[in-house]
Design a protein around this motif. Structure first.
Motif, PDB file in Angstrom:
ATOM      1  N   ALA A 135       0.824  -1.209   0.000  1.00  0.00           N
ATOM      2  CA  ALA A 135       0.000   0.000   0.000  1.00  0.00           C
ATOM      3  C   ALA A 135       0.853   1.252   0.000  1.00  0.00           C
ATOM      4  O   ALA A 135       0.484   2.261  -0.616  1.00  0.00           O
ATOM      5  N   LEU A 136       2.010   1.219   0.673  1.00  0.00           N
ATOM      6  CA  LEU A 136       2.869   2.406   0.715  1.00  0.00           C
ATOM      7  C   LEU A 136       3.386   2.747  -0.679  1.00  0.00           C
ATOM      8  O   LEU A 136       3.352   3.908  -1.097  1.00  0.00           O
ATOM      9  N   TYR A 137       3.853   1.735  -1.393  1.00  0.00           N
ATOM     10  CA  TYR A 137       4.354   1.979  -2.745  1.00  0.00           C
ATOM     11  C   TYR A 137       3.234   2.491  -3.650  1.00  0.00           C
ATOM     12  O   TYR A 137       3.429   3.439  -4.426  1.00  0.00           O
ATOM     13  N   GLN A 138       2.066   1.895  -3.555  1.00  0.00           N
ATOM     14  CA  GLN A 138       0.960   2.327  -4.408  1.00  0.00           C
ATOM     15  C   GLN A 138       0.533   3.754  -4.074  1.00  0.00           C
ATOM     16  O   GLN A 138       0.231   4.554  -4.972  1.00  0.00           O
ATOM     17  N   LEU A 139       0.520   4.090  -2.796  1.00  0.00           N
ATOM     18  CA  LEU A 139       0.149   5.454  -2.404  1.00  0.00           C
ATOM     19  C   LEU A 139       1.204   6.449  -2.860  1.00  0.00           C
ATOM     20  O   LEU A 139       0.869   7.557  -3.305  1.00  0.00           O
ATOM     21  N   GLN A 140       2.488   6.094  -2.741  1.00  0.00           N
ATOM     22  CA  GLN A 140       3.536   6.976  -3.237  1.00  0.00           C
ATOM     23  C   GLN A 140       3.380   7.213  -4.740  1.00  0.00           C
ATOM     24  O   GLN A 140       3.547   8.336  -5.230  1.00  0.00           O
ATOM     25  N   LEU A 141       3.051   6.146  -5.466  1.00  0.00           N
ATOM     26  CA  LEU A 141       2.890   6.265  -6.907  1.00  0.00           C
ATOM     27  C   LEU A 141       1.738   7.208  -7.256  1.00  0.00           C
ATOM     28  O   LEU A 141       1.849   8.058  -8.140  1.00  0.00           O
ATOM     29  N   VAL A 142       0.622   7.071  -6.540  1.00  0.00           N
ATOM     30  CA  VAL A 142      -0.537   7.916  -6.823  1.00  0.00           C
ATOM     31  C   VAL A 142      -0.251   9.370  -6.469  1.00  0.00           C
ATOM     32  O   VAL A 142      -0.510  10.293  -7.264  1.00  0.00           O
ATOM     33  N   LEU A 143       0.309   9.611  -5.280  1.00  0.00           N
ATOM     34  CA  LEU A 143       0.554  10.992  -4.856  1.00  0.00           C
ATOM     35  C   LEU A 143       1.590  11.671  -5.741  1.00  0.00           C
ATOM     36  O   LEU A 143       1.470  12.864  -6.054  1.00  0.00           O
ATOM     37  N   ALA A 144       2.618  10.931  -6.143  1.00  0.00           N
ATOM     38  CA  ALA A 144       3.630  11.525  -7.017  1.00  0.00           C
ATOM     39  C   ALA A 144       3.032  11.924  -8.354  1.00  0.00           C
ATOM     40  O   ALA A 144       3.363  12.985  -8.909  1.00  0.00           O
ATOM     41  N   HIS A 145       2.163  11.105  -8.902  1.00  0.00           N
ATOM     42  CA  HIS A 145       1.526  11.459 -10.177  1.00  0.00           C
ATOM     43  C   HIS A 145       0.553  12.622  -9.990  1.00  0.00           C
ATOM     44  O   HIS A 145       0.437  13.483 -10.878  1.00  0.00           O
ATOM     45  N   LEU A 146      -0.156  12.667  -8.893  1.00  0.00           N
ATOM     46  CA  LEU A 146      -1.036  13.811  -8.659  1.00  0.00           C
ATOM     47  C   LEU A 146      -0.245  15.109  -8.510  1.00  0.00           C
ATOM     48  O   LEU A 146      -0.744  16.190  -8.822  1.00  0.00           O
ATOM     49  N   LEU A 147       0.995  14.985  -8.042  1.00  0.00           N
ATOM     50  CA  LEU A 147       1.837  16.170  -7.902  1.00  0.00           C
ATOM     51  C   LEU A 147       2.391  16.645  -9.243  1.00  0.00           C
ATOM     52  O   LEU A 147       2.347  17.841  -9.551  1.00  0.00           O
ATOM     53  N   GLU A 148       2.923  15.738 -10.043  1.00  0.00           N
ATOM     54  CA  GLU A 148       3.748  16.150 -11.170  1.00  0.00           C
ATOM     55  C   GLU A 148       3.228  15.718 -12.537  1.00  0.00           C
ATOM     56  O   GLU A 148       3.835  16.066 -13.551  1.00  0.00           O
ATOM     57  N   LEU A 149       2.176  14.935 -12.601  1.00  0.00           N
ATOM     58  CA  LEU A 149       1.685  14.504 -13.911  1.00  0.00           C
ATOM     59  C   LEU A 149       1.154  15.702 -14.687  1.00  0.00           C
ATOM     60  O   LEU A 149       0.477  16.568 -14.123  1.00  0.00           O
ATOM     61  N   GLN A 150       1.429  15.714 -15.995  1.00  0.00           N
ATOM     62  CA  GLN A 150       1.065  16.862 -16.813  1.00  0.00           C
ATOM     63  C   GLN A 150      -0.172  16.614 -17.671  1.00  0.00           C
ATOM     64  O   GLN A 150      -0.493  17.441 -18.523  1.00  0.00           O
ATOM     65  N   GLN A 151      -0.860  15.502 -17.477  1.00  0.00           N
ATOM     66  CA  GLN A 151      -2.096  15.268 -18.213  1.00  0.00           C
ATOM     67  C   GLN A 151      -3.291  15.414 -17.290  1.00  0.00           C
ATOM     68  O   GLN A 151      -3.146  15.597 -16.074  1.00  0.00           O
ATOM     69  N   GLN A 152      -4.470  15.322 -17.843  1.00  0.00           N
ATOM     70  CA  GLN A 152      -5.690  15.658 -17.111  1.00  0.00           C
ATOM     71  C   GLN A 152      -5.955  14.704 -15.959  1.00  0.00           C
ATOM     72  O   GLN A 152      -6.448  15.117 -14.914  1.00  0.00           O
ATOM     73  N   TYR A 153      -5.631  13.431 -16.127  1.00  0.00           N
ATOM     74  CA  TYR A 153      -5.939  12.453 -15.087  1.00  0.00           C
ATOM     75  C   TYR A 153      -4.881  11.373 -15.067  1.00  0.00           C
ATOM     76  O   TYR A 153      -4.110  11.199 -16.024  1.00  0.00           O
ATOM     77  N   TYR A 154      -4.848  10.642 -13.973  1.00  0.00           N
ATOM     78  CA  TYR A 154      -3.924   9.525 -13.793  1.00  0.00           C
ATOM     79  C   TYR A 154      -4.736   8.242 -13.665  1.00  0.00           C
ATOM     80  O   TYR A 154      -5.844   8.246 -13.119  1.00  0.00           O
ATOM     81  N   VAL A 155      -4.171   7.154 -14.172  1.00  0.00           N
ATOM     82  CA  VAL A 155      -4.843   5.853 -14.129  1.00  0.00           C
ATOM     83  C   VAL A 155      -4.167   5.009 -13.051  1.00  0.00           C
ATOM     84  O   VAL A 155      -3.085   4.462 -13.286  1.00  0.00           O
ATOM     85  N   PRO A 156      -4.740   4.876 -11.864  1.00  0.00           N
ATOM     86  CA  PRO A 156      -4.103   4.093 -10.790  1.00  0.00           C
ATOM     87  C   PRO A 156      -4.345   2.592 -10.952  1.00  0.00           C
ATOM     88  O   PRO A 156      -4.894   1.931 -10.065  1.00  0.00           O
ATOM     89  N   ASP A 157      -3.950   2.037 -12.101  1.00  0.00           N
ATOM     90  CA  ASP A 157      -4.254   0.639 -12.377  1.00  0.00           C
ATOM     91  C   ASP A 157      -3.500  -0.311 -11.450  1.00  0.00           C
ATOM     92  O   ASP A 157      -3.992  -1.386 -11.129  1.00  0.00           O
ATOM     93  N   GLN A 158      -2.293   0.077 -11.014  1.00  0.00           N
ATOM     94  CA  GLN A 158      -1.560  -0.791 -10.094  1.00  0.00           C
ATOM     95  C   GLN A 158      -2.241  -0.846  -8.734  1.00  0.00           C
ATOM     96  O   GLN A 158      -2.223  -1.890  -8.073  1.00  0.00           O
ATOM     97  N   LEU A 159      -2.818   0.247  -8.305  1.00  0.00           N
ATOM     98  CA  LEU A 159      -3.566   0.231  -7.046  1.00  0.00           C
ATOM     99  C   LEU A 159      -4.784  -0.667  -7.152  1.00  0.00           C
ATOM    100  O   LEU A 159      -5.101  -1.419  -6.224  1.00  0.00           O
ATOM    101  N   TRP A 160      -5.484  -0.641  -8.283  1.00  0.00           N
ATOM    102  CA  TRP A 160      -6.629  -1.540  -8.482  1.00  0.00           C
ATOM    103  C   TRP A 160      -6.199  -3.000  -8.406  1.00  0.00           C
ATOM    104  O   TRP A 160      -6.919  -3.843  -7.864  1.00  0.00           O
ATOM    105  N   ALA A 161      -5.036  -3.302  -8.959  1.00  0.00           N
ATOM    106  CA  ALA A 161      -4.612  -4.693  -9.067  1.00  0.00           C
ATOM    107  C   ALA A 161      -4.031  -5.241  -7.767  1.00  0.00           C
ATOM    108  O   ALA A 161      -4.022  -6.457  -7.575  1.00  0.00           O
ATOM    109  N   ASN A 162      -3.555  -4.374  -6.863  1.00  0.00           N
ATOM    110  CA  ASN A 162      -2.804  -4.866  -5.714  1.00  0.00           C
ATOM    111  C   ASN A 162      -3.442  -4.570  -4.361  1.00  0.00           C
ATOM    112  O   ASN A 162      -3.054  -5.190  -3.373  1.00  0.00           O
ATOM    113  N   PHE A 163      -4.393  -3.641  -4.299  1.00  0.00           N
ATOM    114  CA  PHE A 163      -4.950  -3.299  -2.981  1.00  0.00           C
ATOM    115  C   PHE A 163      -5.939  -4.376  -2.531  1.00  0.00           C
ATOM    116  O   PHE A 163      -6.677  -4.943  -3.340  1.00  0.00           O
TER     117      PHE A 163
END
Length: 1071
Positions: A135-163
């Protein structure tokens, strides 16, 4: 150089660059080759039906989260967590135990991920890097993309697959409870971080107190919480809090048993107080319940109001005046805990509303979305509505807050009369943030509400320094993650500038795990690359470039050729005049040089230009192929509209292939022989129209090769080899290999013997037959009607290939190929696999008669002519299929049998006996149950419609071929008996109920109908052996039937009498 000093790509920059490249590459082969090499790694996207890239990051500066089907409960909570000041920095600066393999490994992982981004990935991206399922890795991945991603939305597919929730992986298409996900995320993240991480922001403590006036003892019990559970029946937050801390008297049967008083029952007061409050307080509104009698979930839509600011001091344990009477007996640990509680109680107890999670819908199905307050200094008190990937700024007035989150009812004015309706959307989770001490003092002095700072002083302290082996590599955000990426694209420079400004505002932490930063960089690079590729400007540039090359490489017209020839002749005559003696005498020394004259240099220049043009066409064809098959045809249908656009690209490719038939077509075929392109585009591709398009283009390229006398070229031979090697892939995609076999079938149909010679040398017939009937029976899949239709080109190919080989046993025809060993094994043997192949061909004809009947008819006429073994095998297969096929689907089989009847050769008599009796030598002494007569005799009583179809076939065949009647007279009694039995069934049958009823086309469940056509057909059938003889046999058959019915009645009489004697009405007792 600072990132801001780079020139930015304006609206006119890209068209200007495209025009410059067009001028450089349209007539220069070296420039075109360099451009092709530069675009090759970019012209490669993975997957099919690739959608258009998302929009860029919105003006609000926030990134949405894509809904995976029913993951709105995740998105609404994650967006609330992301907006908590200091939370993203704390999470991203925490070492992940699953990814702490040293600083060098993280750096290597980042480099590998960036290299992967350069080679290509899917449009949405997932930021897949070092795989971690915690969960820590998945949360880091989501928060980092919400911080720096340059497109309209992020697809948290790894969180769906592992949580996981409650020990099981979540299903992205199954709705879950948002508060349950909130609690599970906190627990799993803290457990993996091995320290309080998220709980430092949301964890508070209850204090359960039990006090009695009858004794001096007191019981205290503390409990942690992540949210206060409040019932919505109270109507407001303040009333719910008062009910939450209100005491309950324990008396009578429910009296408290005091252990210190010897378990004496005393009357006591039990109440709950808040011992300590977290920096961010969550209220969980209990709107959901379960009806155990009906077995269904329920949702309460009652009105529940809450203020924007709440004072929680009256609900604290200190406000209750609770003091322990046993403080002297407390140990050092209890004293330290109490001192900590006193410090926490000194924190401000004023909380401001910063977020609302709203549930819309019913208990069994609904949708979550969030209202979040912005805490950045540049947008104070701004509210955003975060609905998955859509984020919009709203003016959250009190009226809007009530209508959006309080629930209850409202007056609808849609109808003529006002109507009270229930709001099915209401608040489910509330997030309040604590004031800082300085902010509380300012508010007390000014009486107003000030915006909160992003870095809340009340946030938990930063984590302790990590050991040296676990320290993360700081990310130099000013350089965009590396000078190579910063200098490659202006877009990366813009990204670097955005990150730099974000750092100045305190949005980012100074350290981020290297693999997380690389994953975000990969997603951004993928987004920019797809944005550059999947747009109309890039499509137009590729099209214009290839058209320019074609205009230069196209051969000159007749008028241009006349002008060029006239100019060449004039130049040649002038050169001759200049080299004459008179000219040299009058003009100079007359020295001869070795330089070529203009007359001879003109053909050399024309040849060089022709070679250059061919090379240009070849380079342009390679560039166009990479773009078409690796980008354009992989996109979704919306990007390939209108249909005229597809036709334009097809015409352009064919023009390029026609401009250089040898080189360009060789490059085209060689492209599909590499990297699995052929199987991927022709078989694995899930889009039928794309598979057909690729098959058609490949077929046209093969046609150009053959017409240019390149059928023996190595590229064509290699392509055919590669094509046949894809049969293994086709075996696992039976429903998608129609275009693959259509390519082979079209090649044979177009070029006939020349194409068959290429396939013959590679034993194509044997390999195709092995595809249908492998040596391992377990690998054979049963075929359905759709599979027969999908494999129709394969069956046509199997029927067409033998027609170019000689089956004649006496002599070989010079225009035909020799029969291959595999054809002899599959068509002229009595093995089970041979019978199975011929049987499946007959079954395929019934399933797709329009496409296969002509091909199968041609195979029968060719193979059975003067070949008794082929005649025997074909007859056996047809008669076997005739006995098992549905009656309304017999027409193709009957047409094929008629074709066998009409073949005139020296084996016609033997073939007719095989068809009629199932054996080659027949007389009155031989009794055979095979052939058409055996099928008619056995079916006259059990299946009269099938027997009638066979009789009608023989009547039609005898009218066209007198030899059929002569062979039927070999055993006239059997024919007359069969017709007489069928006539009896016809006389007993009912008249048809409708004029359209037919014994040929009616469904199998319908019985034998007494139609006019059937009566006329049976009369003609009886006349084949003579009317008198047929009448005598019919009378004998009728008499035999009467005797059989009488014998059956006599046998049934004793049983009837026994049944009557044992019936209850006629029973008698005998003593």
């Amino acid at each position: 150089m600072p990132a801001d000093s780079h020139c930015r790509a304006g609206p006119l920059s890209r068209p200007a660059i495209y025009d410059l490249l067009l001028q450089l590459c349209a007539s220069n082969c070296r420039c075109l080759r360099a451009l092709s090499l530069a675009l090759r790694p970019l012209h490669r996207i993975h997957g099919w039906e690739v959608p258009a890239p998302p929009e860029p990051r919105g003006q609000c500066g926030l990134v949405g989260l894509k809904n995976g089907g029913a993951t709105c409960y995740m998105n609404s909570v994650l967006q609330q967590l992301f907006m908590v000041p200091g939370l993203a920095a704390a999470v991203l600066s925490t070492p992940d135990p699953t990814a702490t393999a040293g600083d060098e490994q993280n750096t290597a992982t980042a480099a590998t991920t960036v290299a992967t981004a350069a080679s290509g990935s899917s449009v949405d991206g997932g930021g897949s890097s070092e795989s971690g399922d915690g969960a820590l890795y998945q949360l880091q991945l989501v928060l980092a993309h919400l911080l720096e991603l340059q497109q309209q939305y992020y697809v948290p597919d790894q969180l769906w697959a592992n949580f996981s929730l409650w020990g099981e992986k979540v299903n992205p298409r199954e709705q879950q409870d948002a508060f349950a996900f909130f609690q599970a995320l906190i627990d799993q993240t803290d457990e993996q971080a091995k320290r309080p991480l998220l709980s430092a922001f949301f964890r508070g403590r209850f204090k359960h107190l039990i006090e009695s006036e009858q004794c001096e003892h007191r019981c205290e019990l503390e409990e942690d919480f992540y949210g206060l559970h409040l019932p919505v029946q109270s109507g407001s937050l303040e009333a719910a809090l008062h009910a939450f801390v209100r005491g309950e008297t324990m008396q009578a049967d429910n009296a408290y048993s005091c252990e210190r008083c010897g378990n004496r029952k005393v009357t006591a007061l039990r109440r709950t107080r808040i011992a300590s409050l977290p920096p961010v307080l969550c209220f969980h509104l209990k709107r959901f319940d379960y009806d155990w009698l009906r077995g269904q979930p329920l949702k309460s839509d009652l009105y529940f109001s809450f203020p924007r600011r709440v004072e929680l001091g009256p609900f604290m344990a200190s406000a209750a005046g609770a003091s322990s009477g046993d403080s002297a007996s407390d140990g050092p640990q209890q004293q330290q805990q109490k001192e900590q509680e006193m410090q926490e109680q000194q924190q401000p107890s004023n909380y401001n509303l910063v977020g609302v999670v709203i549930h819309s819908g019913k208990a069994s199905a609904g949708h979550y979305y969030s209202l979040v307050r912005e805490r950045r200094p540049d947008k104070p008190d701004a509210w955003f509505k975060m609905n998955d990937q859509t984020i919009e700024q709203i003016d959250l007035t009190d009226q809007l807050l009530e209508s959006e989150a309080f629930g209850g009812t409202f007056q609808s004015t849609e109808n003529f009369l006002p109507e009270e309706r229930k709001r099915y959307w209401s608040a489910y989770m509330l997030f309040y943030e604590r004031d800082s001490p300085s902010q509380s003092s300012q508010q007390q002095s000014s009486g107003g509400t000030q915006p909160l700072l992003l870095e809340d002083p009340a946030s938990p302290p930063p984590p302790p320094p990590m050991p040296k082996q676990q320290q993360k590599t700081p990310i130099n955000r000013r350089s965009g993650g590396g000078s190579s990426f910063r200098h490659q694209r202006d877009s990366i420079a813009e990204l670097s500038a955005l990150v730099q400004r974000g750092e100045q505002r305190g949005l980012f932490s100074d350290a981020m795990p290297a693999h997380i930063a690389a994953a975000v960089r990969e997603s951004n690079l993928t987004f920019y690359r797809q944005t550059d590729l999947l747009n109309e400007a890039h499509f137009t540039f590729i099209h214009r470039l290839c058209e320019s090359v074609l205009d230069r490489a196209a051969p000159p017209s007749s008028e241009q050729q006349q002008v060029q020839s006239a100019a060449s002749s004039s130049v040649a005559s002038a050169a001759v005049a200049a080299s004459s003696p008179s000219a040299s005498a009058s003009g100079g020394a007359g020295v001869f040089t070795l330089s070529a004259s203009p007359a001879t240099s003109a053909p050399l220049a024309a040849a060089a230009a022709s070679s250059s043009n061919s090379e240009l066409a070849e380079q342009a064809a390679g560039l166009l192929m990479m773009f078409l098959f690796e980008v354009f045809l992989r996109t979704e249908k919306r990007l390939r509209q209108p249909p005229q656009l597809n036709a334009a690209w097809d015409r352009l490719l064919m023009r390029l292939l026609t401009a250089s038939p040898a080189q360009a077509n060789a490059a085209f075929l060689d492209f599909f022989c590499q990297a699995g392109h052929l199987a991927e585009h022709l078989i694995v591709c899930p889009m039928p129209e794309q598979r057909k398009t690729v098959a058609r283009l490949l077929g046209e390229s093969l046609d150009l090769q053959v017409r240019a006398n390149q059928i023996g070229a190595p590229q064509l031979q290699q392509f055919v080899d590669h094509l046949l090697h894809q049969l293994g892939t086709a075996a696992s995609h039976l429903g998608q290999c129609g275009a693959f076999f259509q390519l082979l079938c079209g090649f044979v149909d177009e070029h006939r013997l020349r194409a068959c010679s290429v396939l013959y040398s590679r034993d194509a017939f044997g390999r195709l037959a092995e595809f249908l009937f492998p040596e391992q029976p377990d690998s054979l899949k049963p075929l359905s009607a759709p599979s027969y239709r999908e494999l129709a080109p394969l069956y046509r190919l199997l029927c067409a290939l033998p027609t170019y080989c000689s089956f004649a046993q006496q002599q070989q025809q010079q225009t035909l190929l020799r029969l291959s060993p595999s054809m002899e094994r599959w068509l002229l043997s009595d093995s089970d696999r041979s019978a199975a192949l011929l049987g499946q061909l007959c079954a395929a004809v019934c399933a797709d008669s329009a496409g296969l009947l002509p091909a199968m008819s041609g195979l029968l006429r060719h193979a059975c002519n003067a070949n008794l073994i082929a005649s025997r095998n074909m007859t056996t297969a047809l008669l076997s299929q005739l006995a098992h096929t549905a009656v309304n689907e017999l027409r193709p089989l009957l047409d094929l049998i008629k074709e066998l009847f009409l073949i005139r050769d020296q084996l016609q008599s033997d073939r007719l006996r095989l068809l009629l009796y199932g054996v080659e030598n027949v007389d009155d002494t031989v009794v055979s149950d095979g052939g058409l007569l055996g099928l008619i005799s056995s079916g006259a009583q059990l299946d009269p419609r099938r027997a009638y179809r066979c009789v009608k076939l023989l009547v039609e065949a005898s009218s066209q071929c007198p030899d059929v009647r002569e062979r039927m007279l070999d055993c006239p009694d059997r024919w007359a008996e069969a017709v007489a039995g069928l006539q009896g069934k016809l006389d007993a049958a009912a008249a048809p109920t409708a004029k359209s009823t037919s014994n040929e086309t009616a469904l199998s469940g319908r019985g034998f109908q007494r139609t006019t056509s059937a009566q006329a057909t049976l009369q003609m059938a009886a006349g084949l052996v003579g009317t008198e003889r047929a009448a005598a046999i019919a009378a004998a058959c009728q008499e035999d039937q009467i005797m059989a019915d009488r014998d059956e009645a006599d046998e049934a009489e004793p049983q009837r009498r026994v049944g009557e004697s044992t019936s209850p009405g006629n029973s008698s007792q005998t003593f």
